[in-house]
Scaffold this active site. Structure first.
Site, PDB file in Angstrom:
ATOM      1  N   GLU A 102      91.854  50.429  50.021  1.00  0.00           N
ATOM      2  CA  GLU A 102      92.624  50.092  51.222  1.00  0.00           C
ATOM      3  C   GLU A 102      92.988  48.618  51.107  1.00  0.00           C
ATOM      4  OE1 GLU A 102      93.636  51.824  55.233  1.00  0.00           O
ATOM      5  OE2 GLU A 102      92.604  52.707  53.524  1.00  0.00           O
TER       6      GLU A 102
ATOM      7  N   CYS B 226      97.005  52.488  52.399  1.00  0.00           N
ATOM      8  CA  CYS B 226      95.919  53.327  51.883  1.00  0.00           C
ATOM      9  C   CYS B 226      96.229  53.815  50.474  1.00  0.00           C
ATOM     10  CB  CYS B 226      95.658  54.509  52.818  1.00  0.00           C
ATOM     11  SG  CYS B 226      97.095  55.592  53.051  1.00  0.00           S
TER      12      CYS B 226
END
Length: 365
Positions: free
Chosen positions: A357, A323
């Site tokens: 992401e 992330c």
């Protein structure tokens, strides 16, 4: 939050800019072409949090816009799911005339699902009493004519569940439907349709796997449950007790019989594997019996700590969901010495933001 950037007509251009930025950032690792998985341009977030503003008899949701440096009224919210938007309108209409429910209310959190369930958390700067509980129960009854809803009241050192504090999401992943218990105030993937694409990608890159899978930071079992079909056995670790409890529920409801969850941190597991420490939580689990050729990691934004990174580097294949591209890049400086990136993906979990992401599959050189 930058509301002005949330324009569906510019979505494709913004996603292209992200892809280019990602390719440039990771060019030194000679990655393959980036596989790009787009989001819906609107109504993609399954959870949302709003502050509540009181102005005379009026009551409304707001967010803080960093660009404007001011609060912005949010009667509707484009990123939030259609279900959340419907609930926003229905809920505020109920709260406005109800003194007990609106008194010192300062925040409302929504957690919705593709399966049609929604959880509403009402946060207060006061202790909640029997009158609040009675009014909240009546509110739930009225809203239940339109929604599959549960309501939670929160105040300092106080939490009241009228029924349950979770929703159950159902995700169609390839030809299977997986069910996931998602607990209020615990981490869940915010963009459900992109989460499905992430699961399908992870399943694809681990097809024809040999041996077992080790997963660190498994959360509620989101990935390990879907990936269990590709491995003989799966061993997964997670520290947060609510997430472990949810994972056990999800294992049972999805009829997964080859997945073992251990409640411990990645750092603790690294020590256990290195035989530095023994843990009572590992009693009855023979770590040496696992033949894990593949390791899956989905670490927090800080990335993988040095000791765990050394552990990860010992596996033939590394599936890494990140992330935070910056910490992924830092970790790849070491992993790239022994492994090569063979798959590279961008998942647009958060449209109209700089957030990216990413997913990489690394295989030993």
């Amino acid at each position: 939050m930058n509301l002005a950037a949330m324009d569906p007509t510019t979505y494709d251009a913004q996603l292209t800019a992200k892809r280019i930025k990602l390719e440039q950032a990771f060019a030194q690792f000679e990655t393959p072409s980036v596989e790009v998985f787009a989001s819906e341009p609107a109504h993609y977030r399954m959870r949302a949090e709003f502050r509540v503003w009181h102005e005379g008899d009026d009551l409304y949701y707001y967010m803080f816009d960093k660009v404007l440096n001011d609060k912005v009224r949010c009667d509707q919210y484009l990123p939030a799911s259609a279900l959340i938007n419907q609930m926003m309108a229905a809920l505020i209409a109920e709260l406005k005339p109800n003194h007990s429910l609106r008194h010192k209310l300062f925040q409302v959190d929504f957690l919705s699902t593709l399966s049609g369930e929604i959880l509403v958390s009402l946060l207060y700067h006061r202790q909640l009493d029997d009158q609040w509980r009675s009014e909240a129960a009546a509110l739930k009854a009225r809203l239940s004519s339109q929604f599959k809803v549960n309501i939670i009241g929160r105040a300092r050192k106080q939490k009241i569940d009228l029924d349950k504090d979770f929703v159950v999401e159902s995700l169609q992943v390839n030809d299977k439907v997986f069910h996931y218990k998602q607990i209020e105030n615990s981490f869940t993937q915010p963009n459900a349709k992109v989460a499905i694409k992430m699961l399908e990608w992870a399943i694809d890159v681990t097809q024809n796997s040999q041996g077992d899978l080790l997963e660190l930071y498994c959360g509620n079992g989101n990935f390990s449950i879907a990936l269990a079909q590709n491995f003989n056995r799966v061993l997964a670790t997670e520290l947060a007790k609510p997430s472990v409890d949810a994972a056990q529920y999800n294992i049972e409801v999805n009829n997964i019989d080859n997945l073992q969850i251990i409640r411990m941190s990645a750092e603790e597991f690294s020590d256990a594997m290195a035989k530095k420490r023994s843990f009572r939580r590992l009693e009855g689990i023979d770590l040496d019996s696992y033949v894990c050729n593949t390791i899956f990691v989905d670490p927090p934004r800080a990335g993988i700590d040095p000791a765990t990174l050394e552990l990860v580097q010992g596996y033939e294949r590394i599936l890494y969901i990140s992330c935070n591209p910056d910490t992924l890049k830092d970790n790849l400086q070491q992993l790239n010495q022994t492994h090569k990136v063979t798959r590279f993906a961008l998942f647009d979990q958060f449209p109209y933001t700089d957030h990216m992401e990413t997913g990489v599959l690394l295989e030993r050189r």
